[in-house]
Design an enzyme around this catalytic site. Structure first.
Site, PDB file in Angstrom:
ATOM      1  N   ARG A  45       0.856  -1.196   0.000  1.00 33.34           N
ATOM      2  CA  ARG A  45       0.000   0.000   0.000  1.00 33.34           C
ATOM      3  C   ARG A  45       0.884   1.235   0.000  1.00 33.34           C
ATOM      4  O   ARG A  45       1.860   1.313   0.758  1.00 33.34           O
ATOM      5  CB  ARG A  45      -0.919   0.008   1.226  1.00 33.34           C
ATOM      6  CG  ARG A  45      -1.963  -1.069   1.158  1.00 33.34           C
ATOM      7  CD  ARG A  45      -3.067  -0.887   2.185  1.00 33.34           C
ATOM      8  NE  ARG A  45      -3.924  -2.057   2.176  1.00 33.34           N
ATOM      9  CZ  ARG A  45      -4.896  -2.283   1.288  1.00 33.34           C
ATOM     10  NH1 ARG A  45      -5.164  -1.374   0.360  1.00 33.34           N
ATOM     11  NH2 ARG A  45      -5.604  -3.395   1.328  1.00 33.34           N
ATOM     12  N   ASP A  46       0.530   2.205  -0.857  1.00 32.93           N
ATOM     13  CA  ASP A  46       1.274   3.460  -0.892  1.00 32.93           C
ATOM     14  C   ASP A  46       1.101   4.179   0.446  1.00 32.93           C
ATOM     15  O   ASP A  46       0.008   4.257   0.995  1.00 32.93           O
ATOM     16  CB  ASP A  46       0.776   4.337  -2.054  1.00 32.93           C
ATOM     17  CG  ASP A  46       1.753   5.446  -2.379  1.00 32.93           C
ATOM     18  OD1 ASP A  46       2.359   5.389  -3.468  1.00 32.93           O
ATOM     19  OD2 ASP A  46       1.932   6.367  -1.545  1.00 32.93           O
ATOM     20  N   ILE A  47       2.206   4.733   0.945  1.00 38.80           N
ATOM     21  CA  ILE A  47       2.182   5.377   2.261  1.00 38.80           C
ATOM     22  C   ILE A  47       1.403   6.697   2.237  1.00 38.80           C
ATOM     23  O   ILE A  47       0.930   7.162   3.277  1.00 38.80           O
ATOM     24  CB  ILE A  47       3.635   5.610   2.762  1.00 38.80           C
ATOM     25  CG1 ILE A  47       3.690   5.760   4.268  1.00 38.80           C
ATOM     26  CG2 ILE A  47       4.278   6.804   2.060  1.00 38.80           C
ATOM     27  CD1 ILE A  47       5.095   5.710   4.845  1.00 38.80           C
TER      28      ILE A  47
ATOM     29  N   ASN B  36       5.151   6.448 -13.507  1.00 36.18           N
ATOM     30  CA  ASN B  36       5.861   7.717 -13.670  1.00 36.18           C
ATOM     31  C   ASN B  36       7.298   7.387 -14.082  1.00 36.18           C
ATOM     32  O   ASN B  36       7.951   6.543 -13.454  1.00 36.18           O
ATOM     33  CB  ASN B  36       5.849   8.495 -12.350  1.00 36.18           C
ATOM     34  CG  ASN B  36       4.439   8.862 -11.909  1.00 36.18           C
ATOM     35  OD1 ASN B  36       3.586   9.186 -12.733  1.00 36.18           O
ATOM     36  ND2 ASN B  36       4.190   8.802 -10.616  1.00 36.18           N
TER      37      ASN B  36
ATOM     38  N   GLU C 269       9.570   9.730  -8.204  1.00 33.03           N
ATOM     39  CA  GLU C 269      10.333  10.132  -7.016  1.00 33.03           C
ATOM     40  C   GLU C 269      11.200   9.003  -6.476  1.00 33.03           C
ATOM     41  O   GLU C 269      12.243   9.258  -5.878  1.00 33.03           O
ATOM     42  CB  GLU C 269       9.370  10.614  -5.921  1.00 33.03           C
ATOM     43  CG  GLU C 269       8.643  11.902  -6.313  1.00 33.03           C
ATOM     44  CD  GLU C 269       7.612  12.324  -5.273  1.00 33.03           C
ATOM     45  OE1 GLU C 269       7.326  11.531  -4.353  1.00 33.03           O
ATOM     46  OE2 GLU C 269       7.081  13.442  -5.408  1.00 33.03           O
TER      47      GLU C 269
ATOM     48  N   HIS D 190       8.265   0.799 -10.533  1.00 33.85           N
ATOM     49  CA  HIS D 190       7.035   0.360  -9.863  1.00 33.85           C
ATOM     50  C   HIS D 190       5.836   0.819 -10.669  1.00 33.85           C
ATOM     51  O   HIS D 190       5.892   1.823 -11.369  1.00 33.85           O
ATOM     52  CB  HIS D 190       6.956   0.918  -8.436  1.00 33.85           C
ATOM     53  CG  HIS D 190       7.119   2.405  -8.350  1.00 33.85           C
ATOM     54  ND1 HIS D 190       8.356   3.026  -8.449  1.00 33.85           N
ATOM     55  CD2 HIS D 190       6.218   3.399  -8.213  1.00 33.85           C
ATOM     56  CE1 HIS D 190       8.197   4.325  -8.345  1.00 33.85           C
ATOM     57  NE2 HIS D 190       6.914   4.598  -8.216  1.00 33.85           N
TER      58      HIS D 190
ATOM     59  N   HIS E 118       1.892   1.988 -10.274  1.00 33.28           N
ATOM     60  CA  HIS E 118       0.837   2.414  -9.357  1.00 33.28           C
ATOM     61  C   HIS E 118      -0.481   1.763  -9.767  1.00 33.28           C
ATOM     62  O   HIS E 118      -0.847   1.786 -10.950  1.00 33.28           O
ATOM     63  CB  HIS E 118       0.635   3.934  -9.424  1.00 33.28           C
ATOM     64  CG  HIS E 118       1.793   4.749  -8.943  1.00 33.28           C
ATOM     65  ND1 HIS E 118       1.815   5.338  -7.692  1.00 33.28           N
ATOM     66  CD2 HIS E 118       2.959   5.089  -9.543  1.00 33.28           C
ATOM     67  CE1 HIS E 118       2.955   6.009  -7.549  1.00 33.28           C
ATOM     68  NE2 HIS E 118       3.671   5.879  -8.662  1.00 33.28           N
TER      69      HIS E 118
HETATM   70  P1  AMP Z   1       6.738   7.772  -7.870  1.00 35.46           P
HETATM   71  O1  AMP Z   1       6.497   9.243  -7.664  1.00 35.46           O
HETATM   72  O2  AMP Z   1       6.070   7.235  -9.102  1.00 35.46           O
HETATM   73  O3  AMP Z   1       8.212   7.430  -7.798  1.00 35.46           O
HETATM   74  O4  AMP Z   1       6.007   7.043  -6.672  1.00 35.46           O
HETATM   75  C1  AMP Z   1       6.619   6.788  -5.458  1.00 35.46           C
HETATM   76  C2  AMP Z   1       5.523   6.456  -4.492  1.00 35.46           C
HETATM   77  O5  AMP Z   1       6.103   5.833  -3.363  1.00 35.46           O
HETATM   78  C3  AMP Z   1       4.738   7.662  -3.976  1.00 35.46           C
HETATM   79  O6  AMP Z   1       3.361   7.533  -4.322  1.00 35.46           O
HETATM   80  C4  AMP Z   1       4.971   7.630  -2.464  1.00 35.46           C
HETATM   81  O7  AMP Z   1       3.832   8.020  -1.711  1.00 35.46           O
HETATM   82  C5  AMP Z   1       5.329   6.178  -2.237  1.00 35.46           C
HETATM   83  N1  AMP Z   1       6.135   5.918  -1.051  1.00 35.46           N
HETATM   84  C6  AMP Z   1       7.209   6.609  -0.623  1.00 35.46           C
HETATM   85  N2  AMP Z   1       7.708   6.047   0.505  1.00 35.46           N
HETATM   86  C7  AMP Z   1       6.926   4.968   0.771  1.00 35.46           C
HETATM   87  C8  AMP Z   1       6.921   3.981   1.799  1.00 35.46           C
HETATM   88  N3  AMP Z   1       7.831   3.975   2.789  1.00 35.46           N
HETATM   89  N4  AMP Z   1       5.958   3.025   1.778  1.00 35.46           N
HETATM   90  C9  AMP Z   1       5.044   3.011   0.781  1.00 35.46           C
HETATM   91  N5  AMP Z   1       5.000   3.912  -0.216  1.00 35.46           N
HETATM   92  C10 AMP Z   1       5.919   4.890  -0.219  1.00 35.46           C
END
Ligand code: AMP
Length: 123
Positions: A40-42, A93, A101, A106, A108
């Site tokens: 699950r996304d945080i 992304n 980021e 990955h 989504h």
């Molecule tokens: P992206 O911007 O496509 O690289 O997505 C990175 C995603 O990772 C973002 O939606 C963040 O909210 C998510 N994220 C960052 N740190 C964590 C974490 N510790 N656990 C779960 N999701 C995370």
């Protein structure tokens, strides 16, 4: 296998998601097999927001050149999505200009809007 602390010293550049895969950082795991993990996304951007992550590290999805590897990633994303949702979005992304980021490939999985999904393509 070296002790965890030594391994960390040998692997200073582990990605955030490698640390999650290795249980060094807690997460809510919803699926795992030998090659993929889904969490699950945080900071969810939808009522259901999952991340499907290959354990074999590539920084960006466009570094994957093998059709089988790319296909298995998408099949896993669809499988995970369908376990949680009937309708959904899959978003990748790519690069900081594309909103990426975390530089560990990955997918989504977003959904659960119950009829009123937001317009546009933002996550
Ligand atoms: P992206 O911007 O496509 O690289 O997505 C990175 C995603 O990772 C973002 O939606 C963040 O909210 C998510 N994220 C960052 N740190 C964590 C974490 N510790 N656990 C779960 N999701 C995370």
């Amino acid at each position: 296998m070296p002790p965890a602390s030594l391994y960390s010293d040998l692997m200073p550049d582990k990605t955030l998601f490698e640390r999650i895969i290795d249980r060094e950082i807690p997460s809510q795991i919803v699926y795992e097999d030998d090659d993929y993990i889904a969490i699950r996304d945080i900071a969810p951007k939808a009522p259901v927001h999952l991340l499907v992550i290959p354990k074999h590290v590539s920084a960006r999805v466009d570094e994957i050149t093998d059709a089988g590897e790319m296909g298995r990633l998408w099949l896993t994303a669809v499988r995970v999505a369908r376990e949680h949702l009937s309708d959904y979005r899959l978003i990748v992304n790519v690069g900081s200009g594309g909103g990426q980021e975390v530089f560990h490939t990955h997918v989504h999985v977003l959904g659960g809007w119950e009829g009123a999904h937001p317009v546009g393509f933002g996550t």
